[in-house]
Design a protein around this motif. Structure first.
Motif, PDB file in Angstrom:
ATOM      1  N   TYR A  22       0.865  -1.172   0.000  1.00  0.00           N
ATOM      2  CA  TYR A  22       0.000   0.000   0.000  1.00  0.00           C
ATOM      3  C   TYR A  22       0.904   1.225   0.000  1.00  0.00           C
ATOM      4  CZ  TYR A  22      -4.195   2.756   1.126  1.00  0.00           C
ATOM      5  OH  TYR A  22      -5.260   3.628   1.095  1.00  0.00           O
ATOM      6  N   VAL A  24       1.220   5.484  -0.490  1.00  0.00           N
ATOM      7  CA  VAL A  24       0.516   6.765  -0.478  1.00  0.00           C
ATOM      8  C   VAL A  24       1.515   7.867  -0.851  1.00  0.00           C
ATOM      9  CG1 VAL A  24      -0.817   8.398   0.888  1.00  0.00           C
ATOM     10  CG2 VAL A  24      -1.053   5.940   1.299  1.00  0.00           C
ATOM     11  N   ILE A  33      -2.891   6.927  -4.344  1.00  0.00           N
ATOM     12  CA  ILE A  33      -2.813   5.674  -3.594  1.00  0.00           C
ATOM     13  C   ILE A  33      -2.643   4.539  -4.594  1.00  0.00           C
ATOM     14  CG2 ILE A  33      -4.059   4.052  -2.106  1.00  0.00           C
ATOM     15  CD1 ILE A  33      -5.399   6.472  -0.809  1.00  0.00           C
ATOM     16  N   TYR A  35      -2.041   0.256  -4.695  1.00  0.00           N
ATOM     17  CA  TYR A  35      -2.117  -0.921  -3.830  1.00  0.00           C
ATOM     18  C   TYR A  35      -2.274  -2.178  -4.680  1.00  0.00           C
ATOM     19  CZ  TYR A  35      -7.113  -0.459  -4.822  1.00  0.00           C
ATOM     20  OH  TYR A  35      -8.320  -0.344  -5.458  1.00  0.00           O
ATOM     21  N   LYS A  61      -4.569   9.621   7.443  1.00  0.00           N
ATOM     22  CA  LYS A  61      -5.676   8.771   7.888  1.00  0.00           C
ATOM     23  C   LYS A  61      -5.627   7.410   7.199  1.00  0.00           C
ATOM     24  CE  LYS A  61     -10.729   8.549   8.153  1.00  0.00           C
ATOM     25  NZ  LYS A  61     -12.005   9.241   7.822  1.00  0.00           N
ATOM     26  N   LYS A  62      -5.367   7.407   5.890  1.00  0.00           N
ATOM     27  CA  LYS A  62      -5.277   6.148   5.136  1.00  0.00           C
ATOM     28  C   LYS A  62      -4.122   5.289   5.649  1.00  0.00           C
ATOM     29  CE  LYS A  62      -8.588   6.511   2.047  1.00  0.00           C
ATOM     30  NZ  LYS A  62      -9.709   5.528   1.985  1.00  0.00           N
ATOM     31  N   GLU A  65      -5.001   3.726   9.031  1.00  0.00           N
ATOM     32  CA  GLU A  65      -5.916   2.590   8.903  1.00  0.00           C
ATOM     33  C   GLU A  65      -5.157   1.321   8.553  1.00  0.00           C
ATOM     34  OE1 GLU A  65      -8.659   3.856   5.936  1.00  0.00           O
ATOM     35  OE2 GLU A  65      -9.844   5.123   7.289  1.00  0.00           O
ATOM     36  N   LYS A  66      -4.192   1.438   7.617  1.00  0.00           N
ATOM     37  CA  LYS A  66      -3.444   0.258   7.183  1.00  0.00           C
ATOM     38  C   LYS A  66      -2.507  -0.241   8.286  1.00  0.00           C
ATOM     39  CE  LYS A  66      -5.279  -0.216   3.210  1.00  0.00           C
ATOM     40  NZ  LYS A  66      -6.122  -1.400   2.920  1.00  0.00           N
ATOM     41  N   GLN A 445     -15.687  -3.202   5.443  1.00  0.00           N
ATOM     42  CA  GLN A 445     -15.421  -2.017   6.245  1.00  0.00           C
ATOM     43  C   GLN A 445     -16.227  -2.118   7.528  1.00  0.00           C
ATOM     44  OE1 GLN A 445     -15.958   1.701   4.204  1.00  0.00           O
ATOM     45  NE2 GLN A 445     -14.790   1.063   2.404  1.00  0.00           N
TER      46      GLN A 445
END
Length: 474
Positions: A22, A24, A33, A35, A61-62, A65-66, A445
Motif C-alpha cells: 500500500y 501513499v 494511492i 495498492y 488517515k489512510k 488505517e493500514k 469495512q
C-alpha cells in the motif's frame, strides 16, 4: 507520512495469505494511492483536496488505517513477488484419425481452465481471459483477470477461477471478486473447492486446506513433489504428486491411504466413489476412495488430462501428442482420435460431448456419441465451426461496490470487528446472526452494511455464502 511525501507499506504474513503493498504519495493537494500484490503494479487511485493540509490529513488517515491492520513500513522491491510455475507441454501432432469436432473457439492463449454445466461453458487462458460460451459455441461474456488462469472449478452455484497471482476469483456475479488469497510462499499447481473449503496443491508436493474465511485448517507435505492433482469431497482430500495419490481426512488432515502410480501424476479427476489420475507413464489410474487400486487405462503417451462420464461408464484421456482416448469401465480402449487443435491441458464430459482446452488456446467441443465416433472412424466428420471472439469489453475484478439507499428484496449483511478481525453476519430476519458470511475481504469495512441478492447455507452448516451482486447500503 515520510518526509518526501511517499509512504510505502507492506503486509506479508509468513503463515498467512496476505502478501500486499500500500503506497501513499502526497503532491500538493493531490493524493495518489497505489495498492495490490507485492511484485505487481497494482491499482492506482488519485484524489484531489481543497488544500495541502487536507491532502496530508487524508493521506495520514489512510496510512493509519493500514498500520492498524498490520501493515508496516517497507522497502519497495526488497520482498520478492510470489513464485509462479506455469505448466509447459511440448505438444506433438497426432497421427490418429481426426475426432468429430463440432466447434472450436480460439481464446487467444494456451488454456488450462475449463468448466461446463447445464447453462454454459467456461474457458480461462494464460492471458487471464475467461470467456463464457453456450453449448453451441456462441460467446456470451468475457472477464479479464490479473494473471494467468490456473483452473476453473465449480462449487454448487459458485464458479471460481484460480490465478497465478495467488488469488481465487468468484465469477458468479457480474463482476469478479477475490474470494481467497493464498499464502505468498505457495507455488500453486492446482486448486479445488468443495462447500467453501479450498484445497491448494503446490510445487513441493505440499497440500494446504483453507476455510471460507481464508484461514488455514491444516497443511501436509506428501512423499512426492509436483502436486498437479487435488480433488475434494464431503469427507476427503485427494492429492496426486510424483509418487502417486494420497488421501487425507477433510477436517483433521490425517492421512487415510496412499496409492502408488506408475509415473508422476499429471492430472486428476473424481467421481463419487473413485479418483482418476493421469500419469507421465502413459496411464490413467483409477483408485477407489477407500484406497483400493481398481484398474488402469493404457495410452500411447504421457496423459496430461482425463475425465469420465457421470456414471463412470466411459473414461477419457488426453496425451501430449494431441490425441484423445476413450475407454470403457473395464479398461478396454474403444478409440483414439486426433484433436486437430493441440494437446488437451484439461477436459470435461457433458451430455455426450467432450470439451477440451488445449496448448493452442482452443476450447473444442467433440461429439463423442457412439454414432459420431463410428462415423469418425470411417472418415465421416461434421463440419467444424470456427468461433471467433466478438468485440466485447472484458469485465475486470473490482474492490468497489455500488451504493444503494434501499435494500429492496435483498438480504442485508453487516461487517463488524471481532477480536481484531472483520467478520460479516446476516442482519435480515430469518437467518442465524451468529454465523459468519463468506464475503470479499477487499470490500469489508467495519460498521458497513451491504445488500446481497441472496445467501445460501453451506452444506456443512455454520456459515453462509453470498450469491449474486453486492451493494453497499448507505
Amino acid at each position: 507520512m515520510s518526509g518526501d511525501g511517499v509512504t510505502y507499506l507492506e503486509l506479508s504474513e509468513d503463515s498467512g495469505s496476505a502478501h500486499k503493498f500500500y503506497e501513499v504519495i502526497v503532491a500538493g493537494t493531490q493524493v495518489t494511492i497505489r495498492y495490490g500484490r507485492i511484485g505487481e503494479s497494482g491499482q492506482t487511485k488519485v484524489s484531489s483536496f481543497a488544500s495541502e493540509e487536507k491532502a496530508r490529513a487524508a493521506a495520514a488517515k489512510k496510512v493509519g488505517e493500514k498500520v492498524r491492520k498490520g501493515y508496516a513500513q517497507a522497502v519497495m522491491g526488497a520482498r520478492a513477488a510470489r513464485t509462479v510455475t506455469r505448466r509447459v507441454m511440448v505438444s506433438q501432432r497426432s497421427t490418429a484419425k481426426s475426432a468429430p469436432v463440432l466447434w472450436r473457439f480460439d481464446s487467444g492463449a494456451a488454456a488450462f481452465g475449463i468448466f461446463v454445466d447445464e447453462r454454459r461453458c467456461w474457458v480461462g487462458n494464460e492471458s487471464g481471459d475467461v470467456f463464457t460460451l453456450t453449448h453451441d459455441g456462441a460467446v456470451t461474456g468475457r472477464f479479464r483477470l490479473p494473471d494467468a488462469v490456473k483452473c476453473i472449478v465449480a462449487d454448487d452455484f459458485w464458479i471460481y477461477a484460480g490465478c497465478d497471482d495467488g488469488r481465487v476469483y468468484d465469477l458468479s456475479g457480474k463482476v469478479p471478486r477475490a474470494a481467497y488469497d493464498i499464502a505468498a510462499d505457495v507455488d500453486i499447481y492446482w486448486l479445488d473447492i468443495h462447500d467453501g473449503i479450498l484445497g491448494v496443491s503446490d510445487r513441493e508436493g505440499g497440500l494446504t486446506v483453507i476455510d471460507h474465511e481464508e484461514e488455514s485448517l491444516w497443511s501436509r507435505r506428501s512423499t512426492g513433489d509436483s502436486g498437479w492433482m487435488v480433488r475434494i469431497d464431503d469427507s476427503g482430500v485427494y492429492q496426486g504428486h510424483s509418487t502417486g495419490v494420497t488421501a487425507y481426512e477433510l477436517t483433521s488432515g490425517n492421512q487415510q491411504w496412499h496409492a502408488r502410480t506408475r509415473g508422476s501424476v499429471l492430472f486428476g479427476w473424481q467421481e463419487n466413489d473413485a479418483v482418476y489420475a493421469g500419469t507421465s507413464a502413459n496411464q490413467v489410474h483409477m483408485v477407489a476412495k477407500d484406497g483400493r487400486a481398481e484398474r488402469s487405462y493404457q495410452c500411447d503417451a504421457a496423459v496430461f488430462s482425463c475425465a469420465t462420464s457421470p456414471d463412470g461408464r466411459y473414461v477419457f484421456a488426453g496425451d501430449n501428442y494431441s490425441s484423445v482416448y476413450c475407454f470403457d469401465d473395464t479398461g478396454r480402449r474403444l478409440w483414439k482420435l486426433g484433436t486437430g487443435c493441440g494437446s488437451a491441458y484439461s477436459m470435461q464430459y457433458h451430455d455426450e460431448k467432450l470439451y477440451l482446452v488445449t496448448t493452442n488456446g482452443v476450447l473444442a467441443c467433440l461429439d463423442v456419441s457412439e454414432a459420431a465416433i463410428r462415423d469418425a472412424e470411417q472418415g465421416v466428420l461434421p463440419q467444424t465451426v470456427s468461433v471467433k471472439a466478438p468485440e466485447i469489453s472484458a469485465v475486470l475484478p473490482s474492490a468497489t461496490v455500488e451504493v444503494t439507499a434501499d435494500a429492496g428484496d435483498g438480504i442485508v449483511v453487516e461487517c463488524v470487528q471481532e477480536s481484531g478481525t472483520l467478520r460479516v453476519h446476516v442482519v435480515s430476519p430469518g437467518f442465524q446472526r451468529s454465523w459468519n458470511v463468506q464475503f470479499p475481504r477487499e470490500i469489508r469495512q467495519a460498521g458497513a452494511r451491504y445488500v446481497v441478492d441472496a445467501v445460501a447455507e453451506s452444506g456443512r452448516g455454520g456459515f453462509y455464502r453470498v450469491r449474486g451482486d453486492i451493494r453497499r447500503l448507505g
